[in-house]
Scaffold this motif. Structure first.
Motif, PDB file in Angstrom:
ATOM      1  N   ARG A 128     -84.700  36.932   0.675  1.00 35.20           N
ATOM      2  CA  ARG A 128     -84.614  38.212   1.391  1.00 35.20           C
ATOM      3  C   ARG A 128     -84.013  39.340   0.574  1.00 35.20           C
ATOM      4  NH1 ARG A 128     -81.986  35.050   5.171  1.00 35.20           N
ATOM      5  NH2 ARG A 128     -80.026  36.150   4.922  1.00 35.20           N
ATOM      6  N   LEU A 129     -83.275  39.016  -0.486  1.00 37.69           N
ATOM      7  CA  LEU A 129     -82.609  40.072  -1.243  1.00 37.69           C
ATOM      8  C   LEU A 129     -83.625  41.131  -1.659  1.00 37.69           C
ATOM      9  CD1 LEU A 129     -80.069  38.225  -3.557  1.00 37.69           C
ATOM     10  CD2 LEU A 129     -79.579  39.628  -1.550  1.00 37.69           C
ATOM     11  N   THR A 130     -83.226  42.396  -1.483  1.00 37.54           N
ATOM     12  CA  THR A 130     -84.133  43.506  -1.743  1.00 37.54           C
ATOM     13  C   THR A 130     -83.402  44.591  -2.519  1.00 37.54           C
ATOM     14  OG1 THR A 130     -85.147  43.034   0.400  1.00 37.54           O
ATOM     15  CG2 THR A 130     -85.735  45.110  -0.623  1.00 37.54           C
ATOM     16  N   TRP A 131     -84.108  45.153  -3.481  1.00 37.55           N
ATOM     17  CA  TRP A 131     -83.588  46.245  -4.296  1.00 37.55           C
ATOM     18  C   TRP A 131     -84.456  47.472  -4.048  1.00 37.55           C
ATOM     19  CZ3 TRP A 131     -83.532  41.208  -5.475  1.00 37.55           C
ATOM     20  CH2 TRP A 131     -82.359  40.661  -6.003  1.00 37.55           C
ATOM     21  N   THR A 138     -89.005  49.646  -2.484  1.00 33.71           N
ATOM     22  CA  THR A 138     -88.228  48.412  -2.495  1.00 33.71           C
ATOM     23  C   THR A 138     -89.024  47.283  -3.144  1.00 33.71           C
ATOM     24  OG1 THR A 138     -89.017  47.798  -0.293  1.00 33.71           O
ATOM     25  CG2 THR A 138     -86.941  49.032  -0.418  1.00 33.71           C
ATOM     26  N   ARG A 139     -88.278  46.271  -3.573  1.00 36.96           N
ATOM     27  CA  ARG A 139     -88.893  45.078  -4.148  1.00 36.96           C
ATOM     28  C   ARG A 139     -87.987  43.886  -3.878  1.00 36.96           C
ATOM     29  NH1 ARG A 139     -86.556  42.808  -8.636  1.00 36.96           N
ATOM     30  NH2 ARG A 139     -85.111  44.099  -9.785  1.00 36.96           N
ATOM     31  N   VAL A 140     -88.578  42.718  -3.882  1.00 36.53           N
ATOM     32  CA  VAL A 140     -87.835  41.463  -3.768  1.00 36.53           C
ATOM     33  C   VAL A 140     -87.969  40.740  -5.104  1.00 36.53           C
ATOM     34  CG1 VAL A 140     -88.114  41.281  -1.268  1.00 36.53           C
ATOM     35  CG2 VAL A 140     -89.831  40.275  -2.782  1.00 36.53           C
ATOM     36  N   LEU A 141     -87.262  39.636  -5.223  1.00 36.90           N
ATOM     37  CA  LEU A 141     -87.347  38.852  -6.461  1.00 36.90           C
ATOM     38  C   LEU A 141     -88.703  38.184  -6.604  1.00 36.90           C
ATOM     39  CD1 LEU A 141     -83.901  37.000  -6.557  1.00 36.90           C
ATOM     40  CD2 LEU A 141     -84.709  38.769  -8.122  1.00 36.90           C
ATOM     41  N   LYS A 142     -89.183  38.137  -7.815  1.00 39.05           N
ATOM     42  CA  LYS A 142     -90.373  37.357  -8.127  1.00 39.05           C
ATOM     43  C   LYS A 142     -89.912  35.953  -8.520  1.00 39.05           C
ATOM     44  CE  LYS A 142     -92.898  41.260 -10.056  1.00 39.05           C
ATOM     45  NZ  LYS A 142     -93.545  41.780 -11.266  1.00 39.05           N
ATOM     46  N   TYR A 143     -90.821  35.033  -8.469  1.00 37.20           N
ATOM     47  CA  TYR A 143     -90.597  33.665  -8.944  1.00 37.20           C
ATOM     48  C   TYR A 143     -89.556  32.886  -8.133  1.00 37.20           C
ATOM     49  CZ  TYR A 143     -92.913  36.005 -12.803  1.00 37.20           C
ATOM     50  OH  TYR A 143     -93.765  36.763 -13.557  1.00 37.20           O
ATOM     51  N   VAL A 144     -89.475  33.172  -6.828  1.00 38.71           N
ATOM     52  CA  VAL A 144     -88.624  32.367  -5.945  1.00 38.71           C
ATOM     53  C   VAL A 144     -89.532  31.359  -5.248  1.00 38.71           C
ATOM     54  CG1 VAL A 144     -87.105  32.375  -3.932  1.00 38.71           C
ATOM     55  CG2 VAL A 144     -86.996  34.254  -5.576  1.00 38.71           C
ATOM     56  N   ALA A 145     -89.187  30.086  -5.380  1.00 38.81           N
ATOM     57  CA  ALA A 145     -89.954  29.017  -4.741  1.00 38.81           C
ATOM     58  C   ALA A 145     -88.976  28.007  -4.163  1.00 38.81           C
ATOM     59  CB  ALA A 145     -90.883  28.346  -5.747  1.00 38.81           C
ATOM     60  N   ASP A 146     -89.160  27.710  -2.901  1.00 38.20           N
ATOM     61  CA  ASP A 146     -88.291  26.737  -2.225  1.00 38.20           C
ATOM     62  C   ASP A 146     -86.813  27.086  -2.368  1.00 38.20           C
ATOM     63  OD1 ASP A 146     -90.538  25.220  -1.452  1.00 38.20           O
ATOM     64  OD2 ASP A 146     -90.542  24.193  -3.396  1.00 38.20           O
ATOM     65  N   GLY A 147     -86.492  28.387  -2.300  1.00 36.37           N
ATOM     66  CA  GLY A 147     -85.104  28.831  -2.351  1.00 36.37           C
ATOM     67  C   GLY A 147     -84.464  28.772  -3.729  1.00 36.37           C
ATOM     68  N   ARG A 148     -85.281  28.607  -4.752  1.00 37.83           N
ATOM     69  CA  ARG A 148     -84.784  28.530  -6.127  1.00 37.83           C
ATOM     70  C   ARG A 148     -85.478  29.591  -6.977  1.00 37.83           C
ATOM     71  NH1 ARG A 148     -82.203  23.881  -7.485  1.00 37.83           N
ATOM     72  NH2 ARG A 148     -83.146  23.705  -9.550  1.00 37.83           N
ATOM     73  N   LEU A 149     -84.760  30.134  -7.933  1.00 34.34           N
ATOM     74  CA  LEU A 149     -85.303  31.163  -8.814  1.00 34.34           C
ATOM     75  C   LEU A 149     -85.837  30.487 -10.078  1.00 34.34           C
ATOM     76  CD1 LEU A 149     -85.694  34.224  -9.176  1.00 34.34           C
ATOM     77  CD2 LEU A 149     -83.504  34.248 -10.382  1.00 34.34           C
ATOM     78  N   GLU A 150     -87.149  30.449 -10.195  1.00 31.64           N
ATOM     79  CA  GLU A 150     -87.773  29.745 -11.311  1.00 31.64           C
ATOM     80  C   GLU A 150     -87.694  30.519 -12.621  1.00 31.64           C
ATOM     81  OE1 GLU A 150     -91.643  28.879  -9.744  1.00 31.64           O
ATOM     82  OE2 GLU A 150     -90.922  27.021  -8.827  1.00 31.64           O
ATOM     83  N   ARG A 151     -87.668  31.853 -12.545  1.00 33.45           N
ATOM     84  CA  ARG A 151     -87.537  32.710 -13.727  1.00 33.45           C
ATOM     85  C   ARG A 151     -86.609  33.862 -13.375  1.00 33.45           C
ATOM     86  NH1 ARG A 151     -93.845  33.215 -15.151  1.00 33.45           N
ATOM     87  NH2 ARG A 151     -94.199  31.024 -15.638  1.00 33.45           N
ATOM     88  N   ILE A 153     -86.312  36.795 -14.882  1.00 39.32           N
ATOM     89  CA  ILE A 153     -86.725  38.083 -15.447  1.00 39.32           C
ATOM     90  C   ILE A 153     -86.543  39.253 -14.475  1.00 39.32           C
ATOM     91  CG2 ILE A 153     -89.189  37.812 -14.862  1.00 39.32           C
ATOM     92  CD1 ILE A 153     -87.883  39.364 -18.103  1.00 39.32           C
ATOM     93  N   SER A 154     -86.770  39.040 -13.180  1.00 37.43           N
ATOM     94  CA  SER A 154     -86.650  40.163 -12.239  1.00 37.43           C
ATOM     95  C   SER A 154     -85.195  40.473 -11.866  1.00 37.43           C
ATOM     96  CB  SER A 154     -87.509  39.940 -10.993  1.00 37.43           C
ATOM     97  OG  SER A 154     -87.204  38.740 -10.359  1.00 37.43           O
ATOM     98  N   LEU A 155     -84.251  39.684 -12.385  1.00 39.39           N
ATOM     99  CA  LEU A 155     -82.829  39.988 -12.201  1.00 39.39           C
ATOM    100  C   LEU A 155     -82.234  40.662 -13.431  1.00 39.39           C
ATOM    101  CD1 LEU A 155     -81.044  36.975 -10.453  1.00 39.39           C
ATOM    102  CD2 LEU A 155     -81.317  39.299  -9.607  1.00 39.39           C
ATOM    103  N   GLN A 156     -82.935  40.600 -14.554  1.00 41.86           N
ATOM    104  CA  GLN A 156     -82.398  41.133 -15.799  1.00 41.86           C
ATOM    105  C   GLN A 156     -82.415  42.648 -15.773  1.00 41.86           C
ATOM    106  OE1 GLN A 156     -84.628  39.305 -18.957  1.00 41.86           O
ATOM    107  NE2 GLN A 156     -83.914  37.268 -18.429  1.00 41.86           N
ATOM    108  N   GLY A 157     -81.237  43.220 -15.832  1.00 43.63           N
ATOM    109  CA  GLY A 157     -81.095  44.668 -15.789  1.00 43.63           C
ATOM    110  C   GLY A 157     -79.989  45.057 -14.818  1.00 43.63           C
ATOM    111  N   PHE A 158     -80.007  46.297 -14.430  1.00 45.03           N
ATOM    112  CA  PHE A 158     -79.011  46.854 -13.521  1.00 45.03           C
ATOM    113  C   PHE A 158     -79.775  47.515 -12.391  1.00 45.03           C
ATOM    114  CE2 PHE A 158     -75.917  50.007 -12.104  1.00 45.03           C
ATOM    115  CZ  PHE A 158     -74.754  49.249 -12.078  1.00 45.03           C
TER     116      PHE A 158
END
Length: 177
Positions: A128-131, A138-151, A153-158
Motif C-alpha cells: 500500500r505504500l504510496t509516494w 502517485t506511485r506504489v512500489l514495483k516488484y512487490v510479490a507476496d508481501g516481499r520486495l523482489e527488487r 530499485i523503486s526505493l533507491q533515491g529520496f
C-alpha cells in the motif's frame, strides 16, 4: 503540515552502522549528495520527516525516522576542508558512514529515533505504500510479490510519501517502540 520522505540505506551503510556499534543510538546528522549513491534531500526542509529504509532478503525495514532540524553546515561539522583529500565533516566522524565522504556531501542535522534493524514493514503495508511527486502523481512500489520486495530499485533515491503512507509508517514505528 510537514512532509515525509524515504531514503534507502545500502547494505554497506547498514553494515558500517553495525560495525561501529551505532545500533540503538540516535544519529545527529545525515548526508545528502549529488550522486544516486547519496541522493540529495531535495524538497526536504526543517520539520520534515525522513524514514531511512533498508532492504535485507526481500524484507523492508524501517531503520530510523529523522526529523530535519536544518540543512546548514554548523560548528559541530568541523572545519570545512581546504583540499580534496581532507575529511569533509571531521566533527561527524562517528556518523560518517551515513555519507560524509559521498560525492558533494551536504550535512543535514536531524533529530532521530534510535538506529534499529528489527522493524520490518509488513507485506500488506508494503503493497500500500504510496509516494507522490511534485505534480501530485502517485506511485506504489514495483516488484512487490507476496508481501516481499523482489527488487529495491523503486526505493533507491529520496522520495516524498503521501500523507496516508507517512502516517502508516509513523504508526508502525510507534508500535514497534
Amino acid at each position: 503540515m510537514p512532509d515525509a520522505f524515504t531514503v534507502l540505506w545500502t547494505h554497506d551503510t547498514c553494515r558500517a552502522l553495525r560495525r561501529a556499534g551505532r545500533v540503538g543510538e540516535r544519529p545527529p546528522v545525515a548526508f545528502g549528495g549529488v550522486h544516486t549513491s547519496l541522493p540529495a534531500w531535495s524538497g526536504a526542509g526543517p520539520g520534515d520527516e525522513v524514514y531511512a529504509l533498508h532492504v535485507n532478503r526481500c524484507v523492508v525495514h524501517v531503520v530510523s525516522r529523522m526529523r530535519v532540524v536544518d540543512l546548514e553546515r554548523r560548528e559541530c561539522c568541523g572545519v570545512a576542508p581546504a583540499a580534496w583529500n581532507e575529511p569533509a565533516f571531521p566533527g561527524h566522524d562517528d556518523w560518517a558512514m551515513l555519507g560524509a565522504h559521498g560525492c558533494g556531501a551536504a550535512a543535514i542535522h536531524v533529530e532521530a529515533t534510535p538506529v534499529r534493524f528489527d522493524l520490518a514493514v509488513p507485506g500488506d503495508l508494503l503493497e500500500r505504500l504510496t509516494w507522490r511527486n511534485r505534480r501530485g502523481r502517485t506511485r506504489v512500489l514495483k516488484y512487490v510479490a507476496d508481501g516481499r520486495l523482489e527488487r529495491s530499485i523503486s526505493l533507491q533515491g529520496f522520495y516524498r510519501l503521501t500523507e496516508d503512507s507517512a502516517g502508516e509508517l509513523g504508526k508502525l514505528l510507534g508500535a514497534g517502540a
